[in-house]
Design a protein around this motif. Sequence first.
Motif, PDB file in Angstrom:
ATOM      1  N   LEU A  41       1.666   9.774   8.470  1.00  0.00           N
ATOM      2  CA  LEU A  41       1.579   9.777   7.011  1.00  0.00           C
ATOM      3  C   LEU A  41       1.384   8.378   6.436  1.00  0.00           C
ATOM      4  N   GLU A  42       1.278   7.391   7.293  1.00  0.00           N
ATOM      5  CA  GLU A  42       1.067   6.035   6.805  1.00  0.00           C
ATOM      6  C   GLU A  42      -0.424   5.752   6.661  1.00  0.00           C
ATOM      7  N   PRO A  43      -0.830   5.032   5.630  1.00  0.00           N
ATOM      8  CA  PRO A  43      -2.254   4.709   5.466  1.00  0.00           C
ATOM      9  C   PRO A  43      -2.742   3.782   6.562  1.00  0.00           C
ATOM     10  N   THR A  44      -3.947   4.038   7.056  1.00  0.00           N
ATOM     11  CA  THR A  44      -4.549   3.194   8.090  1.00  0.00           C
ATOM     12  C   THR A  44      -5.969   2.826   7.671  1.00  0.00           C
ATOM     13  N   ALA A  45      -6.542   1.860   8.373  1.00  0.00           N
ATOM     14  CA  ALA A  45      -7.870   1.371   8.012  1.00  0.00           C
ATOM     15  C   ALA A  45      -8.982   2.265   8.560  1.00  0.00           C
ATOM     16  N   ASP A  46      -8.695   3.097   9.575  1.00  0.00           N
ATOM     17  CA  ASP A  46      -9.747   3.925  10.159  1.00  0.00           C
ATOM     18  C   ASP A  46      -9.753   5.311   9.528  1.00  0.00           C
TER      19      ASP A  46
ATOM     20  N   ASP B  92       4.879   5.882  -3.373  1.00  0.00           N
ATOM     21  CA  ASP B  92       4.381   6.260  -2.053  1.00  0.00           C
ATOM     22  C   ASP B  92       3.106   5.507  -1.711  1.00  0.00           C
ATOM     23  N   ASP B  93       3.207   4.208  -1.769  1.00  0.00           N
ATOM     24  CA  ASP B  93       2.052   3.333  -1.509  1.00  0.00           C
ATOM     25  C   ASP B  93       0.894   3.634  -2.451  1.00  0.00           C
ATOM     26  N   GLY B  94       1.226   4.035  -3.674  1.00  0.00           N
ATOM     27  CA  GLY B  94       0.189   4.295  -4.664  1.00  0.00           C
ATOM     28  C   GLY B  94      -0.513   5.621  -4.525  1.00  0.00           C
ATOM     29  N   ARG B  95       0.073   6.518  -3.733  1.00  0.00           N
ATOM     30  CA  ARG B  95      -0.603   7.799  -3.514  1.00  0.00           C
ATOM     31  C   ARG B  95      -0.267   8.841  -4.580  1.00  0.00           C
ATOM     32  N   PHE B  96       0.648   8.509  -5.493  1.00  0.00           N
ATOM     33  CA  PHE B  96       0.722   9.326  -6.714  1.00  0.00           C
ATOM     34  C   PHE B  96       0.717   8.389  -7.924  1.00  0.00           C
ATOM     35  N   THR B  97       0.162   8.877  -8.982  1.00  0.00           N
ATOM     36  CA  THR B  97      -0.098   8.080 -10.185  1.00  0.00           C
ATOM     37  C   THR B  97       1.115   8.075 -11.113  1.00  0.00           C
ATOM     38  N   PRO B  98       1.132   7.186 -12.110  1.00  0.00           N
ATOM     39  CA  PRO B  98       2.216   7.235 -13.108  1.00  0.00           C
ATOM     40  C   PRO B  98       2.286   8.584 -13.813  1.00  0.00           C
ATOM     41  N   GLN B  99       1.129   9.236 -14.015  1.00  0.00           N
ATOM     42  CA  GLN B  99       1.125  10.548 -14.666  1.00  0.00           C
ATOM     43  C   GLN B  99       1.823  11.587 -13.793  1.00  0.00           C
ATOM     44  N   ILE B 100       1.541  11.535 -12.497  1.00  0.00           N
ATOM     45  CA  ILE B 100       2.209  12.465 -11.576  1.00  0.00           C
ATOM     46  C   ILE B 100       3.699  12.172 -11.523  1.00  0.00           C
ATOM     47  N   GLU B 101       4.053  10.903 -11.505  1.00  0.00           N
ATOM     48  CA  GLU B 101       5.461  10.533 -11.503  1.00  0.00           C
ATOM     49  C   GLU B 101       6.169  11.093 -12.727  1.00  0.00           C
TER      50      GLU B 101
ATOM     51  N   ASN C 241      -5.572  10.767   2.056  1.00  0.00           N
ATOM     52  CA  ASN C 241      -6.148  11.635   1.036  1.00  0.00           C
ATOM     53  C   ASN C 241      -5.392  12.951   0.937  1.00  0.00           C
ATOM     54  N   ALA C 242      -4.950  13.466   2.077  1.00  0.00           N
ATOM     55  CA  ALA C 242      -4.207  14.720   2.061  1.00  0.00           C
ATOM     56  C   ALA C 242      -2.874  14.556   1.342  1.00  0.00           C
ATOM     57  N   VAL C 243      -2.166  13.461   1.606  1.00  0.00           N
ATOM     58  CA  VAL C 243      -0.886  13.219   0.930  1.00  0.00           C
ATOM     59  C   VAL C 243      -1.103  13.087  -0.573  1.00  0.00           C
ATOM     60  N   THR C 244      -2.144  12.371  -0.954  1.00  0.00           N
ATOM     61  CA  THR C 244      -2.466  12.221  -2.383  1.00  0.00           C
ATOM     62  C   THR C 244      -2.712  13.576  -3.031  1.00  0.00           C
ATOM     63  N   ALA C 245      -3.446  14.446  -2.331  1.00  0.00           N
ATOM     64  CA  ALA C 245      -3.754  15.776  -2.874  1.00  0.00           C
ATOM     65  C   ALA C 245      -2.502  16.629  -2.998  1.00  0.00           C
TER      66      ALA C 245
ATOM     67  N   PHE D 130      10.830  12.506  -3.085  1.00  0.00           N
ATOM     68  CA  PHE D 130      10.076  11.991  -4.229  1.00  0.00           C
ATOM     69  C   PHE D 130      10.802  10.854  -4.938  1.00  0.00           C
ATOM     70  N   GLU D 131      12.093  11.019  -5.210  1.00  0.00           N
ATOM     71  CA  GLU D 131      12.846   9.991  -5.928  1.00  0.00           C
ATOM     72  C   GLU D 131      12.850   8.672  -5.150  1.00  0.00           C
ATOM     73  N   LYS D 132      12.915   8.761  -3.845  1.00  0.00           N
ATOM     74  CA  LYS D 132      12.909   7.565  -3.003  1.00  0.00           C
ATOM     75  C   LYS D 132      11.563   6.848  -3.079  1.00  0.00           C
ATOM     76  N   HIS D 133      10.467   7.623  -3.180  1.00  0.00           N
ATOM     77  CA  HIS D 133       9.123   7.039  -3.183  1.00  0.00           C
ATOM     78  C   HIS D 133       8.757   6.399  -4.524  1.00  0.00           C
ATOM     79  N   LYS D 134       9.514   6.667  -5.554  1.00  0.00           N
ATOM     80  CA  LYS D 134       9.156   6.129  -6.872  1.00  0.00           C
ATOM     81  C   LYS D 134       9.214   4.607  -6.899  1.00  0.00           C
ATOM     82  N   THR D 135      10.124   4.048  -6.121  1.00  0.00           N
ATOM     83  CA  THR D 135      10.248   2.592  -6.078  1.00  0.00           C
ATOM     84  C   THR D 135       9.927   2.099  -4.669  1.00  0.00           C
ATOM     85  N   ALA D 136       9.686   0.809  -4.563  1.00  0.00           N
ATOM     86  CA  ALA D 136       9.439   0.221  -3.245  1.00  0.00           C
ATOM     87  C   ALA D 136      10.721   0.266  -2.415  1.00  0.00           C
ATOM     88  N   PHE D 137      10.579   0.432  -1.113  1.00  0.00           N
ATOM     89  CA  PHE D 137      11.747   0.443  -0.234  1.00  0.00           C
ATOM     90  C   PHE D 137      11.312   0.025   1.168  1.00  0.00           C
ATOM     91  N   SER D 138      12.299  -0.234   2.024  1.00  0.00           N
ATOM     92  CA  SER D 138      12.049  -0.610   3.417  1.00  0.00           C
ATOM     93  C   SER D 138      12.683   0.417   4.329  1.00  0.00           C
TER      94      SER D 138
END
Length: 835
Positions: free
Chosen positions: A803-808, A413-422, A814-818, A390-398
């Motif tokens: 676990l990476e977002p894709t276009a298809d 996490d590519d926007g999959r958790f909100t500032p409120q969740i953070e 959605n599962a990661v967000t949940a 979680f701590e790693k996902h709070k900021t952008a990284f490579s």
Amino acid sequence: MKIEPVNTEFGLKRTLVTPGASYLLGRIWGRILDFGLILWVVRVPLASVVLGLLLMAAVTPAQDVTLDVAMAGAPVGAAAGLSRAMIALLAAVFLLWAMPVHYAARLLLETDEGIAAVLARRSAAAVAGGRKTDFIFCQMLRHVPRLLGALTFVAFAIGAMKAVDNLPTLADRPAMAAARDQLVLLSWTMLAGAPAFYAYTLLRGLVTDHGPLKGFDAALGRRLAGIFAMLGIAPRPDDPEAELHATGRLVLLAYALLVIVVLAASPHWLAQRLPLAFAVPLILGGWVPILSYLSSVGRRFHVPILTGIFLAGAIGTYLFGDNHAVRTLTATEPAHRRTSLLPAVKLWMRANGCAEEPSSCPRPVIIAAAGGASRAGFFTASVIGHFLDFEKHKTAFSFTRADGSKINRAARDDGRFTPQIEQALNGKDMATRIFAISGVSGGSYGAAVVAAALAARTGAAAPCPDKTPEGWFGGTVAGWRDCLETMTAGDYLTATFFGLAFHDQVQLFLSDRAALLEQSWEQNFARHVRAADGKAAPDSAERLAAPFLGTPRDPERWVPFLILNGTSVETGQRIITTDLLPTYAANGRCPSGGPNAECALFTHAIDFHGLVRSDLDVRLSTAATNSARFPVISPPGSIYQVDTDVVDRIVDGGYFENFGVESALELAEAMVEVEPRLAPFILVISNDPASVLTEERTARSSSGVVVPDAPDQAALTEATGPIGAIGAVRSGRGRLAVATATHWLDARFGTRCGANLVQIRVWPEAVKDGHCPVGQATPEKVRDVSMSWWLSKPVQMNLHEQLEPTADRCNNANAVTAVWAALATPSRACIGGTP
């Protein structure tokens, strides 16, 4: 010779064959019989080659081991090119498989009395006809062994080409293209080995039949003549060319003895030096000299020795038992002080700082990890590691791959958790959210590694070195996900198959393949933790080899409880290996039935520790294997109540239900019974792509029932039907358990706090071009995902990218967000604020 149509009295025609045609057909049939006799005499080398061809043509895990050689241990995206690994594999096939097959076949043909008699008759007839010898029969004798040896290279060429079809779709297109090019190059390299070996067998006489080597071989033959005669492998008196020299016989004998000694003494040592594809020639060629010799002795004395040995082994195993006992060790206090459910819940609340106000506790997460060998273990560890970071996902990284390419990740996490969740999760230890992991088969292995790694941590840091370990697709290890992936990316297949091919065929005092698998897990985990340079807790490197129940529960360094699901051979029920007591005192209704004071935690399930003596425990690795005993890979484990009393045999938990959700649901029901102010959340980690299509088609059906679409033609349905049903019901029961758990959780908590059960999947890819086949009107054939105790780097990359977002539609976004939302949600939100 003349063939004429002749009219019958009814006007029909029949063919009249003149004596010349009969003679020709007789000659052809005679040659067929000759060829059949030769193949029967060389049946052991022939069986080795046929088995190798079938293995490489039809078995996905066997095909995938060629990828390790194709990539040569180099960066995944490296350009195609002939490597030392390819040359080394060529040499391994030459020395460990082609040569034993060729030499054993020649030895069988040269020492067989039946062949000698036929050759004598053919030669006499040839001399009578004015020829020196029967040219065709002699050519058969010379070339059949050579062809068998050459076909060993063809088998690997087929495996490499089949591995191209198995390549998953990757976001990293250059890496995928490089893997494909390397496999094609490896296939051509191995194919080139066939004529090269054939040429060697034709030309070797130019070296061995002249000069010092000829003299050396003759002297060796004189010195060893007595031994050769005693063993029945002396040159035939009527063999004027003596093609199989004394040197060849000695090398074949030494190879057979060396295989026995080394494999019996240290299969793990050998597995490190002949890993994966390099082990296959030894596995297929190692038994050839011994079994060939026994078959020749059987023909000499007209006794079916090989059949007799097989029957004697079966009878001996029946009378004296096998070597498949579940490994146990003597337990010391407090090893058997398992935790009852209510104290376990209180310990978890203490770890989360909410023991005084249970409704303020986060939702207890119960993970159900589905089966699937290393694929399941790696994916389970990867998914859990993702949320531990979680701590790693709070900021952008490579993220840097082994080939130097980078994947950029956006904040949160590519926007999959909100500032409120953070804000809600800031400063929290994600590991404390996980109450328990219910595992099946490979999922149980992944669960055991996660538990062992969490026990090995000091503070919040993962107990792994920064240096990239061999075998993992990534670059620098940074965080929990990387650490857990490296721990589950090892080669556990080689030692296991050495056990299958050798140890379990001899048995006696040798460890079976299940024990070798467990030891491979233990050694790989220990190597990672020891390399962490003091980051890990004391003695934690041996956690997988330590007693399962030997570590006291510490809320300051929370480790989830484990529910590892096996299946009883005797009753068909679950056998559960767990560090929770199997009964608890319910406050009200007992969800599993029975008296409230001794409510069974799991309905109609057998407690593993209740089957063994009270002073015995198992290692953590063995506890995982109790759930991971899939056919062929691992044998059924015999559970001894006393030294000679087998009370039951345990097999893979997937026979009963492959997702582990049924046990997870029963634990959730029991948890809310002892503490109704908690709202459990179930995370299902599945990895069967074909099952996803069935789920999706079921969801689209108005009746909620999938419409099957079986192939119109099927071979051997009497055999394939039951076997296919057993395989399909594993996931079928898992999908049923998911539906049941979803219904119960939604009925209990409604939708007040979001999803109550989330499933993260490995999504299917169409065979044709790798596109997402979900949503298609007609079901498509999907690619197989390798399921063995080793994963190639492209398969690892494919699992990581799940676990990476894709276009298809094939993505877990959605599962990661949940899941992030569930981790940040307090239980009170689900129970309406009830105190």
